[in-house]
Each structure stands twice: as C-alpha cells, then as structure tokens.
Motif scaffolding. Structure first.
Motif, PDB file in Angstrom:
ATOM      1  N   GLN A 110       2.617   8.674   3.456  1.00  0.00           N
ATOM      2  CA  GLN A 110       1.828   8.754   2.225  1.00  0.00           C
ATOM      3  C   GLN A 110       2.480   9.745   1.278  1.00  0.00           C
ATOM      4  O   GLN A 110       2.871  10.834   1.682  1.00  0.00           O
ATOM      5  N   ARG A 111       2.609   9.371   0.021  1.00  0.00           N
ATOM      6  CA  ARG A 111       3.355  10.165  -0.949  1.00  0.00           C
ATOM      7  C   ARG A 111       2.429  10.710  -2.038  1.00  0.00           C
ATOM      8  O   ARG A 111       1.547   9.998  -2.532  1.00  0.00           O
ATOM      9  N   TYR A 112       2.666  11.985  -2.429  1.00  0.00           N
ATOM     10  CA  TYR A 112       1.872  12.652  -3.466  1.00  0.00           C
ATOM     11  C   TYR A 112       2.803  12.984  -4.634  1.00  0.00           C
ATOM     12  O   TYR A 112       3.777  13.722  -4.475  1.00  0.00           O
ATOM     13  N   ASN A 113       2.502  12.431  -5.809  1.00  0.00           N
ATOM     14  CA  ASN A 113       3.340  12.601  -6.991  1.00  0.00           C
ATOM     15  C   ASN A 113       2.587  13.365  -8.072  1.00  0.00           C
ATOM     16  O   ASN A 113       1.440  13.033  -8.383  1.00  0.00           O
ATOM     17  N   ASN A 114       3.242  14.366  -8.648  1.00  0.00           N
ATOM     18  CA  ASN A 114       2.671  15.146  -9.746  1.00  0.00           C
ATOM     19  C   ASN A 114       3.644  15.137 -10.930  1.00  0.00           C
ATOM     20  O   ASN A 114       4.857  15.293 -10.738  1.00  0.00           O
TER      21      ASN A 114
END
Length: 327
Positions: A110-114
């Motif tokens: 799972q990837r978290y992008n900001n």
C-alpha cells in the motif's frame, strides 16, 4: 482537479519570483532546481520502505557584500559586529518548490503519496576562504499539503482507496530543516546532497500523518551564471575574430596536371591542351575576382599549387600572383 489547481498556483508563484529577479544586480541571482528525494521512513519502521520522487523549484539568491558596523554615540569610532569577510561567505536563498513525498507499506503493498507546495529559506556558508566551490547549507522549509492519496496494489496496478489510517488533511502545514552540502561544478551548475529532517513527522505503524524525513540529491542551475558563461564565450569568440582579422588568408590556385598534359601531347591533341589551359586560367581568375568582390575580412594572397612547399616553409618571395596570375 486538486492537483491541477496546485500546479496553477505554483506556476504563478514561480513566475512572480522570476519577475522579482528580473531587476537583479550582481548581488542577486536566480535559476531552477531539480531534485530527486527518497523518504527515510524505512530506517524507523521495518514494514515501510521509502520511494524516490521528484522536486522542482525556482530560487532567488542574494549574496551580501558588507558586514554590520555600529558607530559610537559620542566618538567618531566604529565597531564591527559582523565582519565583511564573514558576510561574503554567506548566500541567502528563497526557494519555492513543488515536491512529491511518498512511501510504501510492504506487507500489503500500500502506497501513501503526499504533494507539497514549499517555500524554503536557506543560508549557504563557505567554510574555506579560497575554496568557493564547496559550501554547506541549512535553513527552514515550511510545506503546504496540497493533496494526498492512498493507493493499494490490486490486479497488477495501484488503485486509490479510502484509508482511515491516513489522518493527513489538505492544507496541513509541515516543517522541516534541510542540512546539506553543495559543490559548484561551474559558475552555472551545482550538485547538492541534503538530508531534510522533518519536525512534524507523526507517522507510526498505526497512523499516517505528517511529512517524513528524506534524502535529496539535486542539480541547481544558476541562470545568471549561465548567461555570464555565454557572454564570456561570445567575448572570447569576438577576440578570436579580431585576432584573425589582423592576419591574412592564403589561397592556393590549381595548375595544369603535368601527367595529363604529357599524355595529350603523346596523342598530338594540342586542341584539348589549349582548352584545359584556358578553362583553368579562367577559373582561377574568376576565383580571385570573387574573393576581391565579396571577402573583406582580411587581406587575401593567391599562389599556385606548384609553390605549396615554399608557402608551407614560410618562404614567400616570388610566390604570390596578381589578378593576371603573374608573380
């Protein structure tokens, strides 16, 4: 839609910086900054791994020339608070940028992008008096979270999902301190390596919130230095042209091939010999006229190819010919 609006805001922000810099003098410079950052969250949590992302910036820098002196209230004396030598080692940089910051949870992929808009304020310090190519820098970098998302790997590609674990919110302000080193490769290009330590990193195994610390490798291009390099090259080219214009151009003219003439003589073909001779003389005279009509960069001297070795050895007596091919 949010990302599109963010790019528009960034465009006008950077355009404003360029307009401010258009009135620059020798103390100011500006340019662009392209970087790749890598989040270091994996050094704290085994289930997370960092990711490489881009950062794009413009910058406006100011290099002061004079220190700070104060005068005595009653005497005609001055005291130095900050010396000129120390101040000249400093460069102050204002750097708006657009930066992507992301990392991945390994066990469920799972990837978290900001996506951030930043306005960094940096101070560069030259530690050695005679080594201007090496500087260290630090400062403060507030970040505005323009948008964010969570993506899960499903069926071979990442799909956006709603994640209650992700507690970030648009408009969140994060703060980080960059520490780095800059190496000037030329007056227009520098390579930089920095560590951006986040003061608002609240990411844990249970929650996702705040910006993570990251390593950053960057290329800084100074537009003023680049223009100066082009100007110097142009001036150097002008100097070379002036130097060449004070010299002379030597033009070699062809003569009749002796072996060809001997062969025609053996065939008793005097008419062909006359035709070849006339054609070559006419062509050489035409070449000389064309040079005299259209070439005035420097003096031109003509010689026949039979005297080539004398010219190579710089023996010029009885070598050059006039418009009638006479020595």
């Amino acid at each position: 839609m949010i990302q599109k609006r963010n790019r528009t805001i960034l465009f006008f922000l950077l355009l404003g910086i360029f307009k401010m810099a258009s009135a620059q003098d020798e103390k100011f410079s500006y340019g662009f900054y392209a970087a790749a950052n890598y989040t270091t969250i994996g050094s704290r949590f085994e289930n997370y791994v960092g990711a490489g992302n881009p950062s794009l910036s413009l910058f406006l820098s100011y290099k002061p020339s004079y220190g700070i002196n104060i005068g005595h209230p009653t005497k005609n004396e001055y005291y130095t608070l900050i010396s000129d030598e120390f101040v000249r080692r400093l460069t102050f940089v204002l750097q708006p940028s657009y930066s992507v910051n992301s990392f991945r949870q390994q066990d469920i992929d799972q990837r978290y992008n900001n996506y951030y808009l930043e306005l960094g304020g940096l101070v560069y310090f030259q530690p050695f008096t005679y080594v201007t190519e090496l500087t260290f820098f630090s400062g403060l970098c507030p970040s505005y979270l323009a948008s964010f998302d969570t993506e899960l790997m499903q069926f071979g590609y990442y799909t956006r999902i709603n994640d209650s674990k992700n507690l970030n919110s648009v408009g969140r302000i994060d703060l980080s301190i960059p520490l780095g080193i800059s190496i000037e490769m030329s007056p227009s290009v520098s390579l930089e390596l920095s560590y951006k330590y986040s003061l608002t990193n609240k990411n844990t195994d249970q929650i996702i919130q705040g910006r993570t610390s990251s390593l950053e490798f960057a290329l800084r291009v100074n537009a003023v230095g680049l223009a100066s390099q082009f100007t110097q090259k142009e001036e150097k080219l002008h100097d070379q042209i002036k130097k060449l214009s004070k010299g002379s151009l030597l033009v070699m003219l062809p003569t009749i091939n002796a072996s060809e003439i001997n062969q025609l003589k053996a065939q008793n073909n005097q008419e062909e010999i006359n035709n070849i001779t006339k054609e070559l003389i006419d062509r050489n005279i035409k070449v000389m006229k064309e040079f005299k009509s259209y070439f005035n960069f420097c003096p031109v001297y003509f010689y026949m190819d039979t005297d080539a070795y004398q010219v190579i050895n710089k023996r010029f007596d009885n070598v050059f010919v006039n418009g009638n091919l006479e020595v």
